[in-house]
Design a protein around this motif. Structure first.
Motif, PDB file in Angstrom:
ATOM      1  N   ILE A 186       3.232  -8.943  -8.292  1.00  0.00           N
ATOM      2  CA  ILE A 186       3.930  -7.382  -7.642  1.00  0.00           C
ATOM      3  C   ILE A 186       5.457  -7.125  -7.316  1.00  0.00           C
ATOM      4  O   ILE A 186       5.494  -6.268  -7.337  1.00  0.00           O
ATOM      5  CB  ILE A 186       3.105  -7.589  -5.890  1.00  0.00           C
ATOM      6  CG1 ILE A 186       1.432  -7.655  -6.483  1.00  0.00           C
ATOM      7  CG2 ILE A 186       2.919  -6.943  -4.930  1.00  0.00           C
ATOM      8  CD1 ILE A 186       0.669  -8.542  -5.057  1.00  0.00           C
ATOM      9  N   ARG A 197       2.027   1.772  -3.605  1.00  0.00           N
ATOM     10  CA  ARG A 197       1.355   1.461  -4.362  1.00  0.00           C
ATOM     11  C   ARG A 197       0.755   3.452  -4.567  1.00  0.00           C
ATOM     12  O   ARG A 197       1.216   3.826  -5.961  1.00  0.00           O
ATOM     13  CB  ARG A 197      -0.520   1.232  -4.290  1.00  0.00           C
ATOM     14  CG  ARG A 197      -1.583   1.820  -4.549  1.00  0.00           C
ATOM     15  CD  ARG A 197      -2.266   0.995  -4.761  1.00  0.00           C
ATOM     16  NE  ARG A 197      -3.597   0.636  -5.576  1.00  0.00           N
ATOM     17  CZ  ARG A 197      -4.644   1.910  -5.775  1.00  0.00           C
ATOM     18  NH1 ARG A 197      -3.977   3.257  -4.960  1.00  0.00           N
ATOM     19  NH2 ARG A 197      -5.224   1.527  -6.733  1.00  0.00           N
ATOM     20  N   GLN A 223       0.556  -1.015  -0.387  1.00  0.00           N
ATOM     21  CA  GLN A 223       0.262   0.374  -0.010  1.00  0.00           C
ATOM     22  C   GLN A 223       1.449   0.869   0.021  1.00  0.00           C
ATOM     23  O   GLN A 223       0.613   1.904  -0.454  1.00  0.00           O
ATOM     24  CB  GLN A 223      -0.881   0.085   0.973  1.00  0.00           C
ATOM     25  CG  GLN A 223      -2.222  -1.001   1.109  1.00  0.00           C
ATOM     26  CD  GLN A 223      -3.069  -1.233  -0.364  1.00  0.00           C
ATOM     27  OE1 GLN A 223      -3.135   0.417  -1.018  1.00  0.00           O
ATOM     28  NE2 GLN A 223      -3.665  -1.887  -0.701  1.00  0.00           N
ATOM     29  N   ILE A 236      -1.123  -3.906  -9.083  1.00  0.00           N
ATOM     30  CA  ILE A 236      -1.365  -3.900  -8.170  1.00  0.00           C
ATOM     31  C   ILE A 236      -2.427  -4.325  -7.638  1.00  0.00           C
ATOM     32  O   ILE A 236      -2.652  -5.764  -6.438  1.00  0.00           O
ATOM     33  CB  ILE A 236      -0.458  -2.968  -7.137  1.00  0.00           C
ATOM     34  CG1 ILE A 236       1.263  -3.057  -7.494  1.00  0.00           C
ATOM     35  CG2 ILE A 236      -0.823  -3.155  -5.989  1.00  0.00           C
ATOM     36  CD1 ILE A 236       1.602  -1.910  -6.386  1.00  0.00           C
ATOM     37  N   ASP A 237      -3.321  -3.350  -7.708  1.00  0.00           N
ATOM     38  CA  ASP A 237      -4.834  -4.394  -7.416  1.00  0.00           C
ATOM     39  C   ASP A 237      -5.187  -5.197  -8.376  1.00  0.00           C
ATOM     40  O   ASP A 237      -6.042  -6.305  -7.624  1.00  0.00           O
ATOM     41  CB  ASP A 237      -5.481  -2.246  -7.721  1.00  0.00           C
ATOM     42  CG  ASP A 237      -5.243  -1.549  -6.971  1.00  0.00           C
ATOM     43  OD1 ASP A 237      -4.595  -1.251  -6.671  1.00  0.00           O
ATOM     44  OD2 ASP A 237      -5.495  -0.643  -8.163  1.00  0.00           O
ATOM     45  N   ASP A 238      -4.978  -5.082  -9.228  1.00  0.00           N
ATOM     46  CA  ASP A 238      -5.583  -6.829  -9.826  1.00  0.00           C
ATOM     47  C   ASP A 238      -4.871  -8.296  -8.879  1.00  0.00           C
ATOM     48  O   ASP A 238      -5.337  -9.548  -8.414  1.00  0.00           O
ATOM     49  CB  ASP A 238      -5.174  -6.986 -10.788  1.00  0.00           C
ATOM     50  CG  ASP A 238      -5.542  -6.462 -12.205  1.00  0.00           C
ATOM     51  OD1 ASP A 238      -6.245  -5.946 -11.542  1.00  0.00           O
ATOM     52  OD2 ASP A 238      -5.276  -5.835 -14.048  1.00  0.00           O
ATOM     53  N   SER A 239      -3.204  -7.880  -8.530  1.00  0.00           N
ATOM     54  CA  SER A 239      -2.980  -9.424  -7.620  1.00  0.00           C
ATOM     55  C   SER A 239      -3.201  -8.983  -6.830  1.00  0.00           C
ATOM     56  O   SER A 239      -3.559 -10.243  -5.825  1.00  0.00           O
ATOM     57  CB  SER A 239      -1.218  -8.965  -7.987  1.00  0.00           C
ATOM     58  OG  SER A 239      -0.440  -8.473  -9.006  1.00  0.00           O
ATOM     59  N   LEU A 240      -3.280  -7.862  -5.684  1.00  0.00           N
ATOM     60  CA  LEU A 240      -4.824  -7.822  -5.060  1.00  0.00           C
ATOM     61  C   LEU A 240      -5.276  -8.679  -4.047  1.00  0.00           C
ATOM     62  O   LEU A 240      -5.588  -8.947  -3.633  1.00  0.00           O
ATOM     63  CB  LEU A 240      -3.994  -6.483  -3.778  1.00  0.00           C
ATOM     64  CG  LEU A 240      -3.289  -5.873  -3.564  1.00  0.00           C
ATOM     65  CD1 LEU A 240      -3.319  -4.269  -2.900  1.00  0.00           C
ATOM     66  CD2 LEU A 240      -1.975  -7.086  -2.596  1.00  0.00           C
ATOM     67  N   GLN A 241      -6.574  -8.434  -5.201  1.00  0.00           N
ATOM     68  CA  GLN A 241      -7.613  -9.084  -5.595  1.00  0.00           C
ATOM     69  C   GLN A 241      -7.601 -10.606  -5.856  1.00  0.00           C
ATOM     70  O   GLN A 241      -7.648 -11.026  -5.245  1.00  0.00           O
ATOM     71  CB  GLN A 241      -8.377  -8.200  -6.808  1.00  0.00           C
ATOM     72  CG  GLN A 241      -9.424  -8.890  -7.139  1.00  0.00           C
ATOM     73  CD  GLN A 241     -10.319  -8.080  -8.108  1.00  0.00           C
ATOM     74  OE1 GLN A 241      -9.835  -6.932  -8.711  1.00  0.00           O
ATOM     75  NE2 GLN A 241     -12.235  -8.771  -7.924  1.00  0.00           N
ATOM     76  N   THR A 242      -6.303 -10.456  -6.783  1.00  0.00           N
ATOM     77  CA  THR A 242      -6.436 -12.753  -6.456  1.00  0.00           C
ATOM     78  C   THR A 242      -6.320 -13.606  -5.405  1.00  0.00           C
ATOM     79  O   THR A 242      -6.426 -14.494  -5.270  1.00  0.00           O
ATOM     80  CB  THR A 242      -5.155 -12.584  -8.145  1.00  0.00           C
ATOM     81  OG1 THR A 242      -5.458 -11.932  -9.162  1.00  0.00           O
ATOM     82  CG2 THR A 242      -4.715 -13.693  -7.887  1.00  0.00           C
ATOM     83  N   ARG A 300      -0.102   0.634 -10.411  1.00  0.00           N
ATOM     84  CA  ARG A 300      -1.011   0.462  -9.215  1.00  0.00           C
ATOM     85  C   ARG A 300      -2.015  -0.473 -10.353  1.00  0.00           C
ATOM     86  O   ARG A 300      -3.085  -1.076  -9.382  1.00  0.00           O
ATOM     87  CB  ARG A 300      -1.843   1.677  -9.354  1.00  0.00           C
ATOM     88  CG  ARG A 300      -1.265   2.595  -8.308  1.00  0.00           C
ATOM     89  CD  ARG A 300      -2.604   3.310  -7.732  1.00  0.00           C
ATOM     90  NE  ARG A 300      -2.435   4.570  -8.798  1.00  0.00           N
ATOM     91  CZ  ARG A 300      -1.882   5.274  -9.605  1.00  0.00           C
ATOM     92  NH1 ARG A 300      -0.647   6.234  -8.851  1.00  0.00           N
ATOM     93  NH2 ARG A 300      -2.235   6.752 -10.253  1.00  0.00           N
ATOM     94  N   GLN A 301      -2.960  -0.492 -10.949  1.00  0.00           N
ATOM     95  CA  GLN A 301      -3.377  -2.012 -11.715  1.00  0.00           C
ATOM     96  C   GLN A 301      -3.371  -3.075 -11.648  1.00  0.00           C
ATOM     97  O   GLN A 301      -3.781  -3.544 -11.159  1.00  0.00           O
ATOM     98  CB  GLN A 301      -3.450  -1.602 -13.806  1.00  0.00           C
ATOM     99  CG  GLN A 301      -4.961  -2.533 -13.914  1.00  0.00           C
ATOM    100  CD  GLN A 301      -6.037  -1.517 -13.489  1.00  0.00           C
ATOM    101  OE1 GLN A 301      -6.625  -0.537 -13.003  1.00  0.00           O
ATOM    102  NE2 GLN A 301      -7.079  -3.213 -12.834  1.00  0.00           N
TER     103      GLN A 301
END
Length: 112
Positions: free
Chosen positions: A85, A49, A46, A60-66, A57-58
């Motif tokens: 990441i 990010r 974070q 990172i966000d996609d990976s965190l959601q996964t 950021r996209q």
């Protein structure tokens, strides 16, 4: 730490370039506590990010959601997301170093 007769106690922080740098990441996870290591990794991600491009950021966000909270993530899927990441963290330089270290720690603790 003894540095030629000078003593230093506490954190030593070096900022290498950049602008808008805020906060400090401190690893406080116990080596034997995977959930604490996971939380510390998320905190480091974070911080990073907020200092990367919209494209990064996209990723990172996609990976965190996964990976979600790490509890129910498929090991292969989690490894791929953490690798993505770590790739971003490697490319952004010094600001990404805590993330790379945290990802390595989490992958080792979660058997990746």
């Amino acid at each position: 730490m003894n540095d030629g007769g000078n003593f230093h106690i506490g954190d030593a922080v070096t900022q290498i370039g950049g602008s808008g740098n805020t906060g400090i990441y401190k690893n406080q996870a116990s080596a034997a506590d995977p959930q604490a290591a996971f939380r510390d990794m998320i905190q480091a991600i974070q911080v990073m990010r907020g200092q990367v491009s919209a494209e990064d950021r996209q990723v990172i966000d996609d990976s965190l959601q996964t990976i979600g909270n790490g509890a129910n993530a498929d090991p292969g899927t989690m490894r791929r997301a953490l690798t993505a990441i770590a790739g971003v963290a490697t490319m952004v330089g010094q600001v990404g170093v805590p993330v790379v270290e945290a990802v390595r720690r989490v992958m080792a603790l979660f058997g990746g």
